[in-house]
Design an enzyme around this catalytic site. Sequence first.
Site, short mmCIF file in Angstrom:
data_model
loop_
_atom_site.label_atom_id
_atom_site.label_comp_id
_atom_site.label_asym_id
_atom_site.label_seq_id
_atom_site.Cartn_x
_atom_site.Cartn_y
_atom_site.Cartn_z
N ASP A 194 0.86 -1.20 0.00
CA ASP A 194 0.00 0.00 0.00
C ASP A 194 0.89 1.23 0.00
OD1 ASP A 194 -2.33 1.76 0.38
OD2 ASP A 194 -3.35 -0.09 0.94
N HIS A 273 -2.71 3.20 -4.61
CA HIS A 273 -2.18 2.67 -3.35
C HIS A 273 -0.77 2.13 -3.56
CE1 HIS A 273 -5.73 2.91 -0.69
NE2 HIS A 273 -6.45 2.72 -1.78
N GLU A 337 -9.76 2.88 -5.29
CA GLU A 337 -9.39 4.25 -4.92
C GLU A 337 -8.16 4.76 -5.67
OE1 GLU A 337 -10.81 4.65 -0.35
OE2 GLU A 337 -9.01 3.45 -0.60
C1 ACM Z 1 -10.87 -0.36 0.47
O1 ACM Z 1 -11.34 -0.34 1.62
N1 ACM Z 1 -10.26 0.70 -0.02
C2 ACM Z 1 -10.99 -1.54 -0.36
#
Ligand code: ACM
Length: 542
Positions: A194, A273, A337
């Site tokens: 991440d 991420h 995201e």
């Molecule tokens: C997430 O909670 N961004 C998958």
Amino acid sequence: MKIRISIALFFLIQVCFAQTSEQASIIPQPNYVSFTGGAFALSDTTIIVAGENVFEANYLKNYLKENYGIEVIIDSHYPPFKNFISFLSILSSNPSELDPEYYDLKITKKGVTIKSNAAAGSFYAVQSLIQLLPLEKSRRLLVPCLQVFDAPRYKWRGMHLDCSRHFFTKEEVKKYIDYLAMYKMNTFHWHLTDDQGWRIEIKKYPLLTQVSSQRKETIIGKPVDSRGKPLKDVKYDNTPYGGFYSQDDIREIVAYAGKQHITIVPEIEMPGHSLAALAAYPQYSCTGGPFETYTTWGVSDDVYCAGNDSAYAFLENILTEVMDLFPGQYIHIGGDECPKVRWEKCPKCQQRIKDEKLKDEHQLQSYFITRIEKFINSKGRKIIGWDEILEGGLAPNASVMSWRGTQGGIAAAKQEHYVVMSPGKPCYFDHYQVKDRTNEPIAIGGFNPVDSVYNYDPAPKSLEPFEQKYILGAQGNVWTEYIVDFRHLEYMSMPRMAALSEALWTKPENKDYKKFIARLKIHSKLLDRMNVNYAKHVITQN
Ligand code: ACM
Ligand code: ZN
């Protein structure tokens, strides 16, 4: 005479210690159980007849030795007439009995017979048997006589763990896997990368462990207020933080989980991420950097460049090593995201949009995921991604993990793609579990009490029966921005993991929240013995 009376008294006391049908607690609740009266006495003289289930027999033998000091004998030759625990294979053409996770557990005064089609079923029978053992230490354990016929409702019974935001050691990850095994969960979704840290050794790219696995410090508290507005006065702890799993660690954990019939689904986040990776390899971003591994929570705008072929080659090389380490069919590629702000300004990304005749950046994300999917499919594996991978069009063979509610999962199932349900409510275990937060450790927000988890039904009412079969199951997610150590992880996961296991294993007609709580109260004594830091007040308040 006196001796006889005391022996009789001894056995009477022991019978009192055997669980009765009211006291027996198996979580998740088996789909058929009938208590037949009396008890089987398990002791040093009990013989385990392992058949083909050598691991399961040894697992039980070790459990008895470690927890009770009882040393049973494993003998693979023949079941004795009495005082046995015998593993048998089912020789049947009944299709329901061919489920590898099916088991049948029969306990009589003479012995225990476990029947299954495969080792997974035998393992689950052992888990049920273990939960039926009395808690008191004794040389002679009385186990209630019963008959269980059992198989799970869903094929994907998962738990996730974010090891990027906070790192958990190899031994802690194994312990977490043990908890999954106890509840007959079969999938461990391991969030390994991440913005805030890269946790898996990749031999071809040593900077991922030298640079990306470290951050120079960590934000204290939250970066935003309760309405999501960025806070001005944030503080940092001024303490370097990091950690990673070597490839040997990973192999060890994969084997450890595999023996307990748990498949690990590794997650390598892309295209977003990804700041920690870009801190070491900025050439695969749109701007070229420089970057640092994120020290705050939230999502970085800097992501892999979708117009740069060498970024795909970088990811494919990483995925090649990942697929060598993880034998399961699924590789999780993230997909959630991903801010599009860099792509909007990047000449290479814009050129790619033109060349591929894409409509916008959402379609560019779909292009990205589809290209990665092709690579993974070419190695005989499948991708799964968060529900954002629906935006701009689903990759042809992708499975979807629905986290922003269930709509994404429903849409994917209607397109005949496989789905794992994991809606924030009630599947995010980083949310609060009680209304009164006064004495609660800091959590990300939200409210997911244990009854919501228990009552969750992953089968959306709006799907037709033929679409329902695309729902593989569900999983609980444990994001760890605010979960700093293993005791805290236990607190957030338990007892919600127990509740979810029953929501996924037990058919709706066999579920009952009140009875679950009654069983959980008994089960909590086992958790106490295991020294698990579960949220006690969640159980006692019910
Ligand atoms: C997430 O909670 N961004 C998958
Ligand atoms: Zn770009």
